[in-house]
Design a protein around this motif. Sequence first.
Motif, mmCIF file in Angstrom:
data_model
loop_
_atom_site.group_PDB
_atom_site.id
_atom_site.type_symbol
_atom_site.label_atom_id
_atom_site.label_comp_id
_atom_site.label_asym_id
_atom_site.label_seq_id
_atom_site.Cartn_x
_atom_site.Cartn_y
_atom_site.Cartn_z
ATOM 1 N N ALA A 345 59.571 21.967 33.613
ATOM 2 C CA ALA A 345 58.416 21.153 33.221
ATOM 3 C C ALA A 345 57.346 21.191 34.306
ATOM 4 O O ALA A 345 56.144 21.304 34.005
ATOM 5 C CB ALA A 345 58.860 19.717 32.960
ATOM 6 N N ALA A 346 57.758 21.103 35.571
ATOM 7 C CA ALA A 346 56.790 21.166 36.666
ATOM 8 C C ALA A 346 56.118 22.533 36.723
ATOM 9 O O ALA A 346 54.928 22.637 37.057
ATOM 10 C CB ALA A 346 57.484 20.848 37.989
ATOM 11 N N GLU A 347 56.848 23.604 36.416
ATOM 12 C CA GLU A 347 56.239 24.943 36.385
ATOM 13 C C GLU A 347 55.178 25.039 35.295
ATOM 14 O O GLU A 347 54.113 25.644 35.494
ATOM 15 C CB GLU A 347 57.332 25.989 36.159
ATOM 16 C CG GLU A 347 58.278 26.164 37.351
ATOM 17 C CD GLU A 347 59.446 27.077 37.032
ATOM 18 O OE1 GLU A 347 60.120 27.527 37.983
ATOM 19 O OE2 GLU A 347 59.698 27.332 35.835
ATOM 20 N N ARG A 348 55.438 24.450 34.132
ATOM 21 C CA ARG A 348 54.451 24.474 33.049
ATOM 22 C C ARG A 348 53.202 23.671 33.426
ATOM 23 O O ARG A 348 52.070 24.081 33.107
ATOM 24 C CB ARG A 348 55.057 23.913 31.764
ATOM 25 C CG ARG A 348 56.286 24.632 31.253
ATOM 26 C CD ARG A 348 55.996 26.078 30.903
ATOM 27 N NE ARG A 348 57.146 26.704 30.285
ATOM 28 C CZ ARG A 348 58.138 27.300 30.955
ATOM 29 N NH1 ARG A 348 58.096 27.355 32.282
ATOM 30 N NH2 ARG A 348 59.146 27.855 30.310
ATOM 31 N N VAL A 349 53.387 22.566 34.089
ATOM 32 C CA VAL A 349 52.237 21.760 34.490
ATOM 33 C C VAL A 349 51.405 22.500 35.533
ATOM 34 O O VAL A 349 50.161 22.451 35.513
ATOM 35 C CB VAL A 349 52.710 20.388 35.027
ATOM 36 C CG1 VAL A 349 51.561 19.644 35.695
ATOM 37 C CG2 VAL A 349 53.275 19.550 33.891
ATOM 38 N N ARG A 354 46.345 25.495 36.736
ATOM 39 C CA ARG A 354 45.618 26.734 37.043
ATOM 40 C C ARG A 354 44.767 27.197 35.863
ATOM 41 O O ARG A 354 43.712 27.808 36.044
ATOM 42 C CB ARG A 354 46.613 27.819 37.436
ATOM 43 C CG ARG A 354 47.288 27.560 38.785
ATOM 44 C CD ARG A 354 48.439 28.514 39.039
ATOM 45 N NE ARG A 354 49.002 28.333 40.378
ATOM 46 C CZ ARG A 354 50.170 28.844 40.781
ATOM 47 N NH1 ARG A 354 50.897 29.565 39.917
ATOM 48 N NH2 ARG A 354 50.594 28.630 42.011
ATOM 49 N N ALA A 355 45.228 26.911 34.637
ATOM 50 C CA ALA A 355 44.490 27.339 33.443
ATOM 51 C C ALA A 355 43.220 26.533 33.220
ATOM 52 O O ALA A 355 42.409 26.898 32.365
ATOM 53 C CB ALA A 355 45.393 27.228 32.213
ATOM 54 N N GLU A 356 43.018 25.443 33.963
ATOM 55 C CA GLU A 356 41.781 24.684 33.822
ATOM 56 C C GLU A 356 40.561 25.508 34.222
ATOM 57 O O GLU A 356 39.429 25.162 33.873
ATOM 58 C CB GLU A 356 41.850 23.406 34.671
ATOM 59 C CG GLU A 356 42.806 22.362 34.136
ATOM 60 C CD GLU A 356 42.724 21.063 34.919
ATOM 61 O OE1 GLU A 356 41.610 20.711 35.347
ATOM 62 O OE2 GLU A 356 43.770 20.414 35.119
ATOM 63 N N ARG A 357 40.758 26.599 34.941
ATOM 64 C CA ARG A 357 39.654 27.470 35.332
ATOM 65 C C ARG A 357 39.259 28.444 34.224
ATOM 66 O O ARG A 357 38.269 29.155 34.338
ATOM 67 C CB ARG A 357 40.039 28.264 36.578
ATOM 68 C CG ARG A 357 40.178 27.392 37.828
ATOM 69 C CD ARG A 357 40.738 28.176 38.972
ATOM 70 N NE ARG A 357 40.674 27.417 40.230
ATOM 71 C CZ ARG A 357 41.333 27.734 41.335
ATOM 72 N NH1 ARG A 357 42.121 28.806 41.338
ATOM 73 N NH2 ARG A 357 41.201 27.006 42.421
ATOM 74 N N ARG A 396 37.910 19.483 41.949
ATOM 75 C CA ARG A 396 38.886 18.731 41.172
ATOM 76 C C ARG A 396 40.043 19.608 40.707
ATOM 77 O O ARG A 396 41.202 19.207 40.769
ATOM 78 C CB ARG A 396 38.200 18.100 39.957
ATOM 79 C CG ARG A 396 39.156 17.334 39.052
ATOM 80 C CD ARG A 396 38.470 16.872 37.791
ATOM 81 N NE ARG A 396 37.998 17.990 36.999
ATOM 82 C CZ ARG A 396 38.793 18.741 36.222
ATOM 83 N NH1 ARG A 396 40.094 18.524 36.194
ATOM 84 N NH2 ARG A 396 38.281 19.724 35.507
ATOM 85 N N ILE A 397 39.736 20.840 40.253
ATOM 86 C CA ILE A 397 40.794 21.718 39.758
ATOM 87 C C ILE A 397 41.738 22.094 40.891
ATOM 88 O O ILE A 397 42.968 22.097 40.719
ATOM 89 C CB ILE A 397 40.179 22.969 39.105
ATOM 90 C CG1 ILE A 397 39.386 22.568 37.861
ATOM 91 C CG2 ILE A 397 41.264 23.974 38.741
ATOM 92 C CD1 ILE A 397 38.706 23.730 37.159
ATOM 93 N N ARG A 398 41.176 22.395 42.063
ATOM 94 C CA ARG A 398 42.035 22.737 43.203
ATOM 95 C C ARG A 398 42.936 21.567 43.587
ATOM 96 O O ARG A 398 44.116 21.755 43.896
ATOM 97 C CB ARG A 398 41.161 23.145 44.398
ATOM 98 C CG ARG A 398 41.974 23.558 45.628
ATOM 99 C CD ARG A 398 42.906 24.713 45.280
ATOM 100 N NE ARG A 398 43.919 24.924 46.310
ATOM 101 C CZ ARG A 398 44.983 25.687 46.155
ATOM 102 N NH1 ARG A 398 45.186 26.306 44.991
ATOM 103 N NH2 ARG A 398 45.852 25.839 47.116
ATOM 104 N N GLY A 399 42.405 20.375 43.524
ATOM 105 C CA GLY A 399 43.229 19.205 43.820
ATOM 106 C C GLY A 399 44.363 19.038 42.821
ATOM 107 O O GLY A 399 45.495 18.703 43.191
ATOM 108 N N GLY A 400 44.067 19.284 41.538
ATOM 109 C CA GLY A 400 45.122 19.199 40.530
ATOM 110 C C GLY A 400 46.198 20.250 40.728
ATOM 111 O O GLY A 400 47.391 19.986 40.525
#
Length: 519
Positions: A345-349, A354-357, A396-400
Amino acid sequence: MDRRYRPKAAQLILLSGFAVVVASWGQIVSPGTTGAGSTRAMPLPLSGRDSAGASVSTEQKTENGGIETLTGSVQVNGNFQGSVPSTALPPGAITLTLADAVQRGLQANLGTLTADNSLRAARAERLQALSSLLPNISATASDTSSQVNLAAFGFKFNVPPGLNFSIPTVVGPFNYSQAQAVLSLSVYDLVLRRNWQATKESERASVLSAKDARELVVLAVAGTYLQTVATAARIESQQAQVENAQAVNRQAEVRRAAGTNARIEVVRTLVELQTQQQRLNSLESDLRKQTIVLARLIGVPLDRSLILSERLAFNAATLPDTTSAVQQAFQHRSDLEAAEAQVRAAERVLSAARAERLPSVSLNADYGILGTNPVSGHGVYSVTGSVSVPIWQGGRIRGGIEEAEAALRQRKAELADQRGRVEQDVRTALIELETAMGQVRLAETNRDYANETLMEARDRANLGVTTTVEVVQAQEQVAGAESDYISSLFSFDLARLALSRATGQGEAELPSLLTGSRP
C-alpha cells in the motif's frame, strides 16, 4: 425614426439585457461545470501497525513452589480484554468446553469486533477511491419562477429625450423549466488509479489483521480457560491436602488423649491444617476472579456461573523441527502477511505521489431540456474535455513524495521486524514446549515420591518412631509436588497453544489441544 418601430427597439434592448443576465446566471449555477485542479495522493499513517495497544501473549517464568519450576501465564491487553455480553443464553449455569468458550469469544470479543469494523472501514475507503475512476452520473429537474433586477447587474438605460417609452430596471416575473443529466469522467489520472490500488492493499491488510485478531482471541480465551482449569485442579488437590491435614490432626489428638503425645504435637498439626485451609481459601478466591475474566473475554454476563468441563492433558508428542516450524509460520502468520500488504500500500501511495507531476484528462458533459414549461422545452447540451498539466506547485509535490517515501521506509522496517518477531515467537514456543514436557515427567515422579514419603511418615508417627514434625514436612512436600505437577500440566498445554499461535495455526489446531491423558 418611425414611431411604429420604437416599441420593437425597446423590446430588443430589453431582451438583450435579459439575455445577458440569464447567461451570467447560467454560468454561475449551471450544473456539470468544474474548476481546474489536480488530484492528490492519499496520505498514509507513518506506521502500518495498530497503535491501540491490544495484544495477547504467553510466557514462562520461574516460580518458587515445592521446587524452582517454570510456570506459564497469559497476558491479555487492550480490546481483547473486553466483549459485548450476549443476551441469547439459556437460564442457569453455563457448561463450557474449550471449543465452546473459544467460539463464544470469536463472536463476542471486542478484539474481533473491532477488527471487523476496521475491515468495513477499509472496504468503504476502497469503494470511495474506486468511485473516482468510474463515471459519475446525476440527474436534476427543476421549475423556476424568477424576477431580475437589471440595475443590480450594472445595467443602466439612458433613453434619448423625446421617446415615449422607458426601459424598466426590474424584469419579470418569468418562468422556465429544466431537466438535465450530467456526466463526469476521469479519462486518465494515474494518481487516482494508484490511490485506488493503495486502498485495495489496505483492505487486504485489514482482512489479514482481522484473521490475526481471531488467532489472538483463540490464544486469549484458550489460555485463560486453561488457567482457570488449572486453578480448579489446584483447588481439588488442595482440598485433599486439607483432608489429609485434618486426618493428621485427629491422629495427634488421639495420641495426646492417650498420653503418648505432647500438646505441641497437636498445635503443630493445627498450624499445618490452618495453613492448608488458607491456601484453599486463596485458591477459591483466584478461581472466582479468573472465572470473571473468562466471562468478560467471551461475552457471558458476569452474574452467570460457568462450569468448565475440560481437564488439563498431557500428550508427549514429538517436537517439530525448528526450521520447518519457522517456515510454516512465515507462510501462515496473518500478521506477517498484513505487514507485507501494508508495504505494498505504501508503494502504491509513493507511485501516486510521483504521478502528481503527470497530466490528467477528464470529461464533463450534460444534456437536458430547457423551456418556458415542461412541454415546450428544447434540447440543450454541453461537452467539455480538459487536460490538466501541473507546471509549478511550489514544492508541494516534492513534499508529498518525501512523506510517502518516509512511510514506505517505516513499513519496510516494520515488516523486517515482524519477520524477526515471528521467528522469535516460534523459537521461544519450542523451547517452552520442550521444557514443559520434561517438567511434566519430573513433576509426576516427584509427586509419587512425595506421597510415598508422607505415607511412611504417618506410619512412623503412628508407631511412635517420629514426631509430627516429619509428618508436617512431608505434607508440605506433597502440597508443593501437587502444585508443581498441576503447574507443569498447565505450562505444557499453554506451550502447545503458544506454538500453534506462533505458527499461525491456533484456530485450526484448537480441537486437538487437550487430546491426551492425565499422567
